[in-house]
Scaffold this motif. Structure first.
Motif, PDB file in Angstrom:
ATOM      1  N   TRP A  40      59.557  34.818  15.736  1.00  6.12           N
ATOM      2  CA  TRP A  40      58.075  34.282  16.229  1.00  6.12           C
ATOM      3  C   TRP A  40      57.232  35.487  16.593  1.00  6.12           C
ATOM      4  N   ASP A  41      55.906  35.146  16.318  1.00  5.47           N
ATOM      5  CA  ASP A  41      54.614  35.713  16.510  1.00  5.47           C
ATOM      6  C   ASP A  41      54.724  35.805  18.336  1.00  5.47           C
ATOM      7  N   ALA A  42      54.088  36.932  18.667  1.00  9.74           N
ATOM      8  CA  ALA A  42      54.090  36.949  20.285  1.00  9.74           C
ATOM      9  C   ALA A  42      53.333  35.553  20.748  1.00  9.74           C
ATOM     10  N   ASP A  43      52.356  35.178  20.261  1.00 12.38           N
ATOM     11  CA  ASP A  43      51.439  33.779  20.717  1.00 12.38           C
ATOM     12  C   ASP A  43      52.272  32.640  19.985  1.00 12.38           C
ATOM     13  N   GLY A  44      53.266  32.587  19.494  1.00 10.69           N
ATOM     14  CA  GLY A  44      53.895  31.242  18.692  1.00 10.69           C
ATOM     15  C   GLY A  44      53.850  30.140  19.700  1.00 10.69           C
ATOM     16  N   VAL A  45      53.784  28.946  19.125  1.00 11.34           N
ATOM     17  CA  VAL A  45      53.799  27.688  19.677  1.00 11.34           C
ATOM     18  C   VAL A  45      54.829  26.769  18.819  1.00 11.34           C
ATOM     19  N   LEU A  46      55.799  26.216  19.628  1.00  9.33           N
ATOM     20  CA  LEU A  46      56.811  25.300  19.011  1.00  9.33           C
ATOM     21  C   LEU A  46      56.414  23.973  19.713  1.00  9.33           C
ATOM     22  N   LEU A  47      56.316  22.784  18.922  1.00  7.15           N
ATOM     23  CA  LEU A  47      55.863  21.666  19.274  1.00  7.15           C
ATOM     24  C   LEU A  47      57.084  20.726  18.668  1.00  7.15           C
ATOM     25  N   GLN A  48      57.646  19.932  19.536  1.00  9.82           N
ATOM     26  CA  GLN A  48      58.974  19.131  19.008  1.00  9.82           C
ATOM     27  C   GLN A  48      58.954  17.969  19.841  1.00  9.82           C
ATOM     28  N   PRO A  49      59.619  16.841  19.467  1.00 10.46           N
ATOM     29  CA  PRO A  49      59.585  15.726  19.947  1.00 10.46           C
ATOM     30  C   PRO A  49      60.109  15.457  21.227  1.00 10.46           C
ATOM     31  N   GLY A  50      59.459  14.867  22.384  1.00 11.02           N
ATOM     32  CA  GLY A  50      60.121  14.648  23.608  1.00 11.02           C
ATOM     33  C   GLY A  50      60.070  15.885  24.486  1.00 11.02           C
ATOM     34  N   GLN A  51      59.569  16.973  24.148  1.00  4.06           N
ATOM     35  CA  GLN A  51      59.499  18.229  25.051  1.00  4.06           C
ATOM     36  C   GLN A  51      58.135  18.767  25.065  1.00  4.06           C
ATOM     37  N   PRO A  52      58.003  19.373  26.097  1.00  3.58           N
ATOM     38  CA  PRO A  52      56.566  20.161  26.497  1.00  3.58           C
ATOM     39  C   PRO A  52      56.542  21.304  25.278  1.00  3.58           C
ATOM     40  N   ALA A  53      55.336  21.439  24.948  1.00  7.81           N
ATOM     41  CA  ALA A  53      54.942  22.793  23.991  1.00  7.81           C
ATOM     42  C   ALA A  53      55.695  24.121  24.700  1.00  7.81           C
ATOM     43  N   VAL A  54      56.226  24.717  23.688  1.00  9.17           N
ATOM     44  CA  VAL A  54      56.888  26.133  23.959  1.00  9.17           C
ATOM     45  C   VAL A  54      55.845  27.068  23.417  1.00  9.17           C
ATOM     46  N   ALA A  55      55.199  27.715  24.349  1.00  9.08           N
ATOM     47  CA  ALA A  55      54.111  28.558  24.021  1.00  9.08           C
ATOM     48  C   ALA A  55      54.395  30.005  24.313  1.00  9.08           C
ATOM     49  N   GLY A  56      54.490  31.132  23.488  1.00  6.74           N
ATOM     50  CA  GLY A  56      54.593  32.394  23.729  1.00  6.74           C
ATOM     51  C   GLY A  56      56.073  32.794  23.370  1.00  6.74           C
ATOM     52  N   LYS A  57      56.364  34.000  22.906  1.00  9.08           N
ATOM     53  CA  LYS A  57      57.402  34.402  22.476  1.00  9.08           C
ATOM     54  C   LYS A  57      58.704  34.443  23.661  1.00  9.08           C
ATOM     55  N   SER A  58      58.180  34.792  24.794  1.00  6.51           N
ATOM     56  CA  SER A  58      59.401  34.819  26.071  1.00  6.51           C
ATOM     57  C   SER A  58      59.591  33.224  26.399  1.00  6.51           C
ATOM     58  N   ALA A  59      58.565  32.771  26.385  1.00  9.24           N
ATOM     59  CA  ALA A  59      59.116  31.031  26.507  1.00  9.24           C
ATOM     60  C   ALA A  59      59.853  30.529  25.481  1.00  9.24           C
ATOM     61  N   PHE A  60      59.764  30.839  24.018  1.00 12.28           N
ATOM     62  CA  PHE A  60      60.600  30.419  23.280  1.00 12.28           C
ATOM     63  C   PHE A  60      61.882  31.122  23.595  1.00 12.28           C
ATOM     64  N   ARG A  61      62.001  32.351  23.687  1.00  9.05           N
ATOM     65  CA  ARG A  61      63.452  33.000  24.014  1.00  9.05           C
ATOM     66  C   ARG A  61      64.144  32.337  25.227  1.00  9.05           C
ATOM     67  N   GLU A  62      63.452  31.820  26.405  1.00 10.17           N
ATOM     68  CA  GLU A  62      63.963  31.263  27.207  1.00 10.17           C
ATOM     69  C   GLU A  62      64.532  29.534  26.903  1.00 10.17           C
ATOM     70  N   PHE A  63      63.665  29.122  26.165  1.00  8.57           N
ATOM     71  CA  PHE A  63      63.803  27.728  25.837  1.00  8.57           C
ATOM     72  C   PHE A  63      65.117  27.694  24.927  1.00  8.57           C
ATOM     73  N   ILE A  64      65.364  28.747  23.832  1.00  7.59           N
ATOM     74  CA  ILE A  64      66.472  28.754  23.046  1.00  7.59           C
ATOM     75  C   ILE A  64      67.601  29.036  23.788  1.00  7.59           C
ATOM     76  N   LYS A  65      67.643  30.083  24.757  1.00 12.09           N
ATOM     77  CA  LYS A  65      68.796  30.302  25.801  1.00 12.09           C
ATOM     78  C   LYS A  65      69.331  29.141  26.532  1.00 12.09           C
ATOM     79  N   GLN A  66      68.340  28.372  27.030  1.00 11.57           N
ATOM     80  CA  GLN A  66      68.727  27.149  27.727  1.00 11.57           C
ATOM     81  C   GLN A  66      69.424  26.020  26.913  1.00 11.57           C
ATOM     82  N   SER A  67      68.854  25.963  25.868  1.00 12.67           N
ATOM     83  CA  SER A  67      69.286  25.030  24.870  1.00 12.67           C
ATOM     84  C   SER A  67      70.841  25.387  24.461  1.00 12.67           C
ATOM     85  N   PHE A  68      71.016  26.505  24.221  1.00  3.88           N
ATOM     86  CA  PHE A  68      72.408  26.895  23.561  1.00  3.88           C
ATOM     87  C   PHE A  68      73.304  26.932  24.767  1.00  3.88           C
TER      88      PHE A  68
END
Length: 140
Positions: A40-68
């Motif tokens: 992911w780019d530092a300013d990346g944004v993930l949009l997926q069904p039923g979830q709030p936007a995940v904005a930024g690389k550190s937020a993405f890392r936390e989102f993935i850690k919580q999901s796993f």
């Protein structure tokens, strides 16, 4: 310029985009938080069904850690992207396609398969590599 992944040399994607695609599959199958985050780019944004936007690389890392963490013994049995089109405009690329995935949350559970469609925006980094900067997906 429109390009689709294919063995034909005139339709070949730039090496950096091919590598991003390969690394995406490997990191997803391995459920590797750091390898997925690195895509992911530092300013990346993930949009997926039923979830709030995940904005930024550190937020993405936390989102993935919580999901796993919700299924620590889970295993991705299959992840097969089917990229239908890639458009490249300078240091940005746009692609759309589908992916098929099969996941088993534990050895006691039956695997669950699904198909989804996606649009991804890729951004070329100063070192020439490509990273996801915007991704949206939804189940079929």
């Amino acid at each position: 310029m429109s390009q689709t992944p294919s063995p034909s040399p005139h339709n070949a994607l730039p090496t950096g985009i091919e590598k991003l695609h390969q690394d995406d599959v490997a990191a997803t199958l391995a459920r590797d938080v750091e390898a997925l985050t690195a895509l992911w780019d530092a300013d990346g944004v993930l949009l997926q069904p039923g979830q709030p936007a995940v904005a930024g690389k550190s937020a993405f890392r936390e989102f993935i850690k919580q999901s796993f963490a919700k299924s620590p013994s889970g295993k991705v049995l299959k992840y097969v992207p089917d990229i239908r089109d890639v458009q490249i405009a300078g240091d940005v690329a746009y692609e759309w396609g589908y992916f098929d995935s099969t996941f088993r949350s534990s050895d006691q559970e039956q695997p669950v398969s699904f198909r989804a469609k996606f649009v991804r925006v890729l951004k070329q980094q100063p070192d020439g590599t490509w990273r996801f900067t915007r991704v949206i997906w939804t189940p079929e």
